[in-house]
Design a protein around this motif. Structure first.
Motif, short mmCIF file in Angstrom:
data_model
loop_
_atom_site.label_atom_id
_atom_site.label_comp_id
_atom_site.label_asym_id
_atom_site.label_seq_id
_atom_site.Cartn_x
_atom_site.Cartn_y
_atom_site.Cartn_z
N TYR A 15 0.82 -1.21 0.00
CA TYR A 15 0.00 0.00 0.00
C TYR A 15 0.85 1.26 0.00
O TYR A 15 0.50 2.25 -0.62
CB TYR A 15 -0.99 -0.03 1.17
N ASN A 18 1.77 1.80 -3.44
CA ASN A 18 0.66 1.92 -4.38
C ASN A 18 0.43 3.38 -4.77
O ASN A 18 0.30 4.24 -3.93
CB ASN A 18 -0.60 1.35 -3.70
N PHE A 21 -2.78 5.07 -3.56
CA PHE A 21 -2.70 5.29 -2.12
C PHE A 21 -1.87 6.53 -1.82
O PHE A 21 -2.25 7.38 -1.01
CB PHE A 21 -2.09 4.05 -1.47
N THR A 25 -3.24 10.10 -0.27
CA THR A 25 -2.67 10.61 0.97
C THR A 25 -2.17 12.04 0.79
O THR A 25 -2.49 12.94 1.59
CB THR A 25 -1.50 9.72 1.44
N TYR A 204 -10.80 1.09 5.15
CA TYR A 204 -9.75 0.08 5.26
C TYR A 204 -10.34 -1.33 5.34
O TYR A 204 -9.73 -2.28 4.88
CB TYR A 204 -8.83 0.39 6.45
N LEU A 207 -10.82 -2.23 1.92
CA LEU A 207 -9.51 -2.49 1.33
C LEU A 207 -9.07 -3.92 1.62
O LEU A 207 -8.53 -4.62 0.76
CB LEU A 207 -8.51 -1.50 1.92
N GLY A 245 -3.11 2.15 6.94
CA GLY A 245 -4.16 3.13 7.21
C GLY A 245 -3.74 4.09 8.31
O GLY A 245 -3.94 5.30 8.22
N GLN A 248 -1.37 6.57 7.01
CA GLN A 248 -2.07 7.58 6.21
C GLN A 248 -2.75 8.60 7.13
O GLN A 248 -2.63 9.80 6.93
CB GLN A 248 -3.10 6.87 5.34
#
Lengths: 421, 301
Positions: A15, A18, A21, A25, A204, A207, A245, A248
């Motif tokens: 992630y 990614n 992602f 963010t 999440y 996800l 997560g 982030q």
């Protein structure tokens, strides 16, 4: 254990590397950071012509907007002018002697910001080009007119100046003795936190579900399952995504906090926001506990259900019941919050049921009356169920990942679970 | 090294998928696991790999219960699958690490296998950008990353062009030379015949035939002769009239004229009688069934 760590690292890295992602963010960080800077930017633009010293809010230095004043009614026009100037300290009130149409023209031309024409004891005109969103002058003038009318009337009834002043500027000494919580102050941050909890679990959790389903549909699972224990795979994924997560969230919140500190004077001149954001440390601790446990209990359910899907499309249908329960719980919580009664029977029940307690108990802690031992019971129940659901989920996952074709019925899942023990 | 599966049984939700499966595979040899769709091959493979345990039975290596940390198993699943959106080296390394390698060795081994299969240029590409055949080769490379002691290949040749098939054949032969246990599952019988010394045919959860392929073939009644000739009509006529005592069946096939004798011991007599007739005969041999025939014979409903 080593395997689990490797999987965790891989999932976390997936992630963090990614592109979508990363972009989301950064975008969120920018939105939050820049959003909190907007008042400062507006301030800068507005003060541009006045002074280069932007941050300075010293009133004397800047030119005050001029308000034209015409009084066709009062006997003592000077007193009337003084009253207006007194009550509108951030304007310069100028007495003019021109007729209305000319005043209008001047206002249009921008000579005056606005104009007040007093035409009677209870009548006046407020002439202005555009009424701004937060134009307080309009209301102030009305209040001044009311004040003036009262003063004039009382004096005409024979009261002295001091008597009128006493009557009109009466000060009542009062004190609020608060035994519970200030629901209004708590409402705002609770609202934000419940909303954040909702988004975090939804985002999440989904996800996790789509991660599991895509591993299955791409058949990467065939290799993974022969290389690692299913429980390591599931826990690695759930915790890996949870950490991603968290990363982030921390980044976005930090961006907000830094921006808030830098722009504090511009956003929060009155200190109201700081007061609202003055969240007790215990609340933050509870928030963290309910965030983490809430995420895990839902992520486990999502992982288990998604493991039963052969394709990503099936996954959406499979996880629907969990999502629905979650949305209903969110609505119930939000509705109880806005009704002000967070200690209703429904909320009391919800605050102990593990699936609903992360939100319900949290709201009751911040806005309602709840005893410490009740919180502990709720948390213990939640931890217990999270562990239980984690165990069950890894069992379903273990069989689910090898199933292709028709999605099994709930009764079949139970049968398999039983036979696999 | 000898891998033995002994009396494996497995049921899923009351359906008996495996009924007492026993297998033997020797290192340095390839073993062909055959069976129709749904016969239980994948279940057997999964039990060997430890994805789930059998309901009963054991798997041993050299007489000891299999230790999957010590003996690594590389698996090429029939349903190919890797992460479509990940770089090839990254996911190969990950799979190696999952098998217990440290990441440096896994990386080195990945690079080595990509090189061996001529895939070096795709090292940092995402899997989806590759053609199907190349994805297949990556899958094979991923199977072998961990340098496994036991290699299980499920339909390894499907989707490969002849050149790549040749490359894969070479790799499989190398594995056999390197003294690995190779378990081969395929429906392409010619490949099985080419590689496998031993076979096991599964049907409906049972082993219906197992053993050395050559011996199995030899065990068939050797009373069937194939005659290759340009004068098949005349030979057929001759058999029907003069040799009707020993010839019990005649069949024209693509291979040649198939002659069924009433007993294998009549072979020499048949040969001498036929050769006296002075037909133009290109060749004559004892018919051996192909693996295909054997497979169909044992798995037909």
């Amino acid at each position: 254990m080593k395997q689990f760590i490797n999987i965790l690292k891989f999932e976390y890295g997936t992630y963090l590397k990614n592109k979508a992602f990363i972009i989301i963010t950064i975008l969120m960080m920018l939105i939050v950071g820049v959003g909190l800077t907007v008042p400062r930017i507006i301030d800068m633009v507005e003060n541009k012509k006045g002074d280069t010293n932007v941050g300075d809010t010293d009133v004397d230095d800047t030119e005050l907007p001029i308000v034209a004043f015409v009084d066709n009614f009062s006997t003592d026009i000077q007193a009337s002018l003084t009253l207006f100037q007194e009550k509108l300290p951030d304007k310069e009130i100028v007495l003019v002697d021109i007729d209305e149409s000319e005043i209008k023209k001047s206002v249009e031309e921008g000579k005056y910001e606005s104009a007040v024409v007093v035409t009677g004891a209870k009548n006046y005109k407020y002439i202005v080009n555009d009424i701004k969103m937060y134009d307080t002058t309009r209301d102030s003038i009305k209040e001044i007119m009311i004040y003036k009318y009262r003063v004039d009337t009382m004096q005409s009834l024979g009261l002295s100046m001091d008597q009128t002043n006493d009557l009109l500027n009466v000060e009542i000494q009062g004190e609020v003795v608060q035994s519970g919580k200030d629901q209004f102050m708590n409402f705002i941050y609770t609202y934000v936190m419940v909303f954040a909890l909702y988004i975090v679990i939804m985002l999440y959790g989904q996800l996790v579900a789509s991660g599991v389903a895509s591993e299955k549909s791409s058949r990467a699972m065939e290799l993974l399952i022969t290389s690692a224990k299913p429980s390591s795979l599931m826990f690695g994924k759930v915790i890996g995504i949870g950490l991603a997560g968290l990363t982030q969230m921390v980044l976005i919140i930090s961006s907000g906090v830094i921006s808030f500190i830098l722009n504090k004077d511009f956003i929060d001149g009155s200190g109201m926001l700081s007061q609202v954001l003055d969240i007790p440390a215990s609340t933050l601790v509870y928030m963290l506990i309910f965030f983490v446990l809430g995420y895990f209990i839902y992520a486990f359910m999502y992982a288990a259900l998604a493991s039963l899907a052969s394709r990503v499309e099936d996954m959406t249908t499979l996880v629907m019941p969990v999502t629905l329960i979650f949305v209903v719980m969110f609505m119930v919580t939000m509705m109880s919050m806005s009704s002000g009664n967070v200690d209703s029977t429904l909320m009391k029940v919800c605050s102990f049921l593990p699936i609903t307690s992360p939100m319900a108990m949290f709201v009751r802690i911040t806005m309602g009356n709840v005893k410490f031992f009740e919180i502990i019971i709720s948390i213990v129940l939640l931890i217990g169920s999270t562990l239980g659901i984690g165990y069950l989920a890894s069992g379903i996952y273990r069989m689910g990942v090898l199933l292709y074709g028709k999605t099994p019925k709930p009764s079949e899942i139970f049968k398999m679970l039983k036979s696999s023990r | 090294m000898k891998l033995i599966a002994n009396n494996l049984t497995k049921s899923f939700a009351e359906k008996e998928v495996l009924q007492s499966i026993s297998l033997e595979a020797q290192s340095g040899q390839a073993m062909g696991l055959l069976g129709r769709n749904g016969a239980g091959k994948t279940t057997t493979i999964r039990i060997i790999m430890g994805v789930f345990p059998g309901d009963s039975g054991q798997i041993t290596i050299d007489g000891e219960k299999i230790n999957r940390d010590k003996f690594k198993i590389g698996y090429l699943p029939e349903e190919r699958g890797l992460y479509p959106k990940k770089e090839i080296l990254e996911q190969m390394t990950y799979l190696g690490v999952l098998k217990g390698m440290n990441s440096k060795d896994a990386r080195k081994s990945s690079i080595k296998w990509l090189e061996r299969l001529g895939m070096t240029e795709y090292t940092n590409k995402k899997l989806t950008t590759l053609s199907k055949g190349n994805q297949q080769k990556i899958q094979l490379a991923a199977t072998l990353v961990s340098n496994p002691d036991i290699v299980i290949l499920d339909e390894p040749f499907s989707g490969l062009d002849p050149v790549n098939a040749m490359l894969l054949k070479d790799v499989v032969k190398e594995l056999i030379v390197e003294d690995k246990i190779v378990l081969f599952s395929s429906h392409q019988m010619n490949y099985i015949e080419e590689f496998c010394d031993n076979i096991a045919i599964l049907n409906k959860g049972k082993i219906v035939l197992s053993g050395n392929l050559k011996e199995i073939k030899r065990s068939y009644d050797r009373s069937k002769m194939v005659v290759l000739s340009t004068q098949q009509d005349k030979i057929e006529e001759f058999c029907k009239t003069s040799l009707n005592k020993m010839v019990v069946g005649l069949d024209r096939t693509a291979d040649g004229l198939m002659i069924q004798l009433d007993s294998a011991s009549k072979k020499n007599e048949f040969l001498s009688l036929l050769s006296q007739q002075n037909y133009d005969i290109d060749g004559m041999y004892v018919y051996e069934p192909s693996l295909n025939d054997i497979f169909v014979e044992y798995t037909e409903d």
